[in-house]
Design an enzyme around this catalytic site. Structure first.
Site, mmCIF file in Angstrom:
data_model
loop_
_atom_site.group_PDB
_atom_site.id
_atom_site.type_symbol
_atom_site.label_atom_id
_atom_site.label_comp_id
_atom_site.label_asym_id
_atom_site.label_seq_id
_atom_site.Cartn_x
_atom_site.Cartn_y
_atom_site.Cartn_z
ATOM 1 N N ARG A 1 0.831 -1.211 0.000
ATOM 2 C CA ARG A 1 0.000 0.000 0.000
ATOM 3 C C ARG A 1 0.861 1.253 0.000
ATOM 4 N NH1 ARG A 1 -2.207 3.185 4.369
ATOM 5 N NH2 ARG A 1 -4.011 4.400 3.632
ATOM 6 N N SER B 1 -6.806 2.460 0.148
ATOM 7 C CA SER B 1 -6.917 2.121 1.568
ATOM 8 C C SER B 1 -6.835 0.607 1.739
ATOM 9 C CB SER B 1 -8.250 2.623 2.132
ATOM 10 O OG SER B 1 -9.339 1.891 1.577
ATOM 11 N N SER C 1 -18.373 -5.099 5.568
ATOM 12 C CA SER C 1 -18.538 -4.097 6.624
ATOM 13 C C SER C 1 -17.220 -3.971 7.383
ATOM 14 C CB SER C 1 -19.662 -4.514 7.586
ATOM 15 O OG SER C 1 -19.809 -3.568 8.629
ATOM 16 N N ASN C 2 -16.705 -2.751 7.485
ATOM 17 C CA ASN C 2 -15.402 -2.516 8.096
ATOM 18 C C ASN C 2 -15.544 -1.553 9.263
ATOM 19 O OD1 ASN C 2 -12.727 -1.902 8.717
ATOM 20 N ND2 ASN C 2 -12.073 -1.877 6.579
ATOM 21 N N GLY D 1 -11.899 -6.214 10.719
ATOM 22 C CA GLY D 1 -11.447 -5.562 11.945
ATOM 23 C C GLY D 1 -10.220 -4.692 11.737
ATOM 24 N N HIS E 1 -26.483 -20.670 6.196
ATOM 25 C CA HIS E 1 -26.220 -22.106 6.109
ATOM 26 C C HIS E 1 -27.124 -22.804 5.091
ATOM 27 C CE1 HIS E 1 -24.090 -25.564 7.298
ATOM 28 N NE2 HIS E 1 -23.915 -25.261 8.575
ATOM 29 N N ASP F 1 -22.158 -24.144 2.868
ATOM 30 C CA ASP F 1 -21.692 -25.091 3.873
ATOM 31 C C ASP F 1 -20.406 -24.575 4.517
ATOM 32 O OD1 ASP F 1 -23.784 -26.865 3.337
ATOM 33 O OD2 ASP F 1 -22.663 -27.794 1.685
#
Length: 533
Positions: A351, A363, A454-455, A479, A506, A510
């Site tokens: 980066r 980013s 989602s961050n 995260g 599910h 699987d």
């Protein structure tokens, strides 16, 4: 009786439209709310839905063809109905439907024929495919105001965004049916427009609508309501068309310095193209007083020791829809989560090198999006959705990126993400996120995702689990990058790692399939050079 549908005017600058694609064909049954076609304007391609039910009897403009606004687009009626007279007439005498405003007939106590000449009943528009109710965020006109075709009447809050609602008619505002802040179902009475001084007694009372009585005020009440502001040109808000805004961003033009020549001082394309920047000392000085003022304006009530203090905040349309959909997702899709730790040392080095190139900004989130898109191509079962009779596997990759906004969460979509470079992903995400926070996203820009990311790493959250954004079958939670001791070549050294959590449905995915996807994703992130191949 058959209904003639004309080429809609979907923006204030639109003079003609192009049919990008038809989603219905002659002979198909059409229900109210069905998407008929995609119409390309001078600003965007938008879905055009039907406000009528019946059979599609005629298509007047073929795919790829352009035609002026109000040209015959289609005819909907009863199956087998004779429409020869409509096709032979240059000006069919039948109801014309437009995209954002509809004229709804009154009930049997006040037939359409009794409507005073020139009077138009404007209803709450359906501005997105999932919209069932709308909230009037702000009125820019009040009873008694003169309006011209193309004037902005109000800001309408949907389940996805706040959108400007313009008038397709000229006249005087005779009645407002939903007060500022009020919510009502689509097709409820929004306003009545007509010649000044027209007697509209009984029209609102006889209007066929799903709106509650509380949502409809009398003309007298509306006339005396001083809380409905007229259009403003203050610094409170910059009126700008999406096309003008895009041109300004591309050329680094500060829109606050541009004088708008459109309605209510609205900035349009020609204003930006003809703008000459003027540098002043004042423009170059930081506004040191802005922050204290903002703090005072946003100060919250303070409870003294031993004092009970509560605040009730009305749920916005966005918050209501978020609650409804997340509950439906969690209680209908059997969730399970898989977690993997990723080494970020090589990603950090890559980066830094990429961002050393002028005018390039990437980013870590962009790198995760790119890696996810490539991993989805190798594991298409992750890119699927559940159906009662079958599982739909998407071989195209449209990644939705969760963006936190003031009222909740929206998910703008990057179409065909796998075909984008890292820099393209970065630029598109910044653009979408910026417009999401200013509530300027188009509904079409939040539709069609096949996978979601989602961050919360930027908030220091190291690990979390998300609820699946249906109809997707999976969502990736990202995260923060953490510096900590790691074992490398049998030695304890300082390393940088990041936790990824994959929530799966599910019914479609699987455990082994989800695990294989995360392994591939880990390989791409830990070896960024492989994403450039």
């Amino acid at each position: 009786m058959a209904t003639v549908i004309t080429m809609p005017r979907l923006s204030d600058t639109m003079s003609e439209g192009t049919v990008a694609s038809w989603l219905k064909k002659v002979g198909d049954k059409v229900s109210e709310g069905d998407i008929l076609a995609e119409i390309e304007t001078d600003k965007a391609t938008m879905e055009f839905e039907s406000f009528n039910s019946g059979t599609l009897l005629h298509i007047g403009i073929k795919e790829g063809e352009s035609a002026p606004c109000d040209s015959l687009l289609a005819i909907i009626g009863k199956e087998g109905e004779d429409i020869s007279s409509l096709l032979n007439s240059s000006t069919p005498k039948t109801e014309t439907i437009v995209a954002k405003e509809s004229v709804t007939p009154l009930d049997s106590n006040a037939a359409p024929a009794t409507l005073p000449k020139g009077v138009i009943v404007v209803t709450m528009p359906r501005l997105s495919d999932t919209m069932t109710d709308g909230t009037v965020a702000k009125w820019f006109k009040k009873v008694g105001d003169k309006i011209a075709e193309g004037d902005i009447l109000a800001d309408i809050e949907t389940d996805k965004a706040i959108m400007e609602f313009e008038s397709f008619y000229a006249g005087t505002i005779l009645y407002i049916g939903i007060s500022e802040g009020g919510t009502a179902p689509c097709d409820s009475l929004l306003a009545i427009i007509g010649p000044e001084g027209t007697d509209i007694n009984g029209i609102a009372e006889n209007f066929k609508s799903g709106a509650s009585a509380a949502a409809v005020k009398t003309v007298a009440e509306t006339t005396t309501n001083n809380e409905q502001p007229a259009a403003t040109t203050s610094n409170e808000r910059v009126f700008v068309s999406p096309l003008a805004k895009k041109i300004a961003e591309q050329n680094g033009i500060n829109l606050s310095q541009v004088n708008g020549s459109g309605e209510n001082g609205r900035i349009i394309k020609s204003d930006v193209e003809n703008f000459t920047p003027i540098a002043t000392t004042q423009n170059l000085q930081p506004n040191t007083s802005a922050q204290p003022q903002a703090e005072v304006a946003t100060a919250k009530p303070f409870a003294a020791t031993g004092e009970k203090l509560t605040e009730e905040i009305k749920n916005s349309q966005m918050r209501k829809i978020i609650a409804k959909r997340l509950a439906e997702s969690l209680f209908t899709a059997p969730h399970y989560n898989l977690v993997i730790e990723v080494t970020m040392d090589e990603a950090m080095k890559s980066r830094a090198i990429i961002n050393s190139v002028p005018d390039t900004k990437v980013s870590f989130n962009d790198m995760v999006i790119k890696a996810s898109a490539m991993a989805l191509k190798k594991h298409p079962k992750i890119n699927s959705q559940w159906g009662e009779d079958s599982i739909l596997i998407n071989y195209h990759v449209n990644i939705g990126v969760a963006v936190a906004v003031e009222d909740g969460l929206v998910v703008p979509v990057l179409p065909f993400t796998d075909a984008m470079s890292l820099s393209q992903i970065g630029g598109n995400v910044r653009d979408l996120a910026g417009r999401a926070k200013s509530k300027k996203l188009l509904p079409s820009e939040m539709e069609g995702s096949t996978f979601t990311i989602s961050n919360l790493g930027m908030f220091g959250i190291t690990e979390f689990n998300s609820i699946i954004n249906q109809p997707n079958s999976a969502i990736l939670s990202v995260g923060a990058i953490v510096e900590k001791p790691v074992v490398k070549n049998s030695q304890i050294v300082v390393g940088n790692t990041m936790m990824l959590s994959l929530a799966c449905d599910h019914r479609t995915i699987d455990g082994a399939t989800g695990a294989q996807f995360l392994q591939t994703l880990k390989q791409y992130i830990e070896n960024p050079v492989t994403m450039l191949a």
